[in-house]
Scaffold this motif. Structure first.
Motif: not given
Length: 284
Positions: A47-69
């Motif tokens: 569940p923790e991996q799911q939350r982190e992955f989906t949150a980062a995926l949603a941020g690919l456009a708005a916060t690209p550097s942070d999301a990629d990391d």
């Protein structure tokens, strides 16, 4: 064409390795699907991996550097490129085929905000659906393409993401449902499974709506369409589909699209389905 490495699954480094994407996005997706094996190891995400992955995926456009990391810290590859046929920038996120983390391949159109999700749950089994998924992704600006990272028979059926709620594929779909992102899930069936139809359209666990009606009306006359909300379409209606069930819970549009083998083997025919879906979704 050789299989491109598309991710890293090492627990020690925690860093994904993103190789340069090939010239064509379709090649990347097709190679990924072709590489999936039914004897591969598989472990669902926590569940923790799911939350982190989906949150980062949603941020690919708005916060690209942070999301990629954040994604690379999960051991996932991230690449950014421009799609040749459309000229639109995209981000491609993927785990390596047949790695224990079979989380899948995701393509996010960065040219505008996300407005529709295209899902390919059985890329290694429903032949032709990866190509159809890419074509629909290209047809609708602002699309997100989700391709399962498992063969459906992996781990005794644990890889059948359309029937499971513990996969990363489902976690992404659930996040999209919470944000009311319309979803189109592409499947394939053998001609003999329903000889009277070329295409089955269904709202899954939800009710019918103007989008499905529009697609069916558009294709009537050129192919035989079974409308699951109005007639019996056998076992091809996707009523037990887990992504469709969560979409219904959130009141989100879900289109379960079953395409027979003859249509999937005939580009002019499946391209007509893509066109009809794209035109209907464009008005959503």
């Amino acid at each position: 064409m050789g299989i491109a490495l598309v991710g890293c699954d090492t627990a020690t480094s925690g860093k994904g390795v993103a190789p340069p994407p090939p010239a064509d996005l379709g090649d990347r997706v097709r190679d990924y699907a072709d590489a999936l094996r039914e004897d591969a190891p598989y472990r669902p995400p926590s569940p923790e991996q799911q939350r982190e992955f989906t949150a980062a995926l949603a941020g690919l456009a708005a916060t690209p550097s942070d999301a990629d990391d954040r994604l690379r810290a999960l051991g996932v590859a991230v690449a950014r490129a421009v799609d040749g046929p459309t000229g639109r920038p995209y981000a491609l996120v993927s785990t390596e085929p047949n790695a224990e983390r079979g989380w899948g391949l995701y393509v996010v159109d960065l040219s505008r905000g996300s407005r529709v999700a295209v899902q390919v749950p059985h890329p290694a089994n429903d032949l032709g659906t990866p190509e159809i998924g890419v074509a629909l992704f290209r047809r609708v600006p602002g699309a997100v393409l989700a391709v399962s990272g498992t063969h459906r028979r992996v781990a005794g059926g644990a890889g059948d993401v359309a029937r499971r709620a513990d996969s990363m594929f489902h976690a992404v779909a659930e996040a999209h449902s919470r944000h009311h992102l319309p979803q189109v899930q592409v499947h394939g069936f053998d001609d003999d499974s329903l000889p009277s139809a070329d295409l089955v359209l269904s709202p899954g666990a939800g009710g019918d709506g103007p989008v499905l009606d529009e697609v069916a009306d558009d294709l009537d006359g050129s192919m035989r369409v079974c409308r699951a909300w109005a007639e019996d379409c056998g076992d091809l209606e996707g009523r037990r589909n887990r992504q469709g069930a969560v979409a219904a819970e959130h009141g989100t549009l879900f289109a379960h699209v079953e395409i027979n083998r003859t249509t999937r083997d005939t580009p002019d025919r499946w391209e007509a389905v893509v066109r009809a879906l794209g035109e209907a979704l464009d008005g959503v």
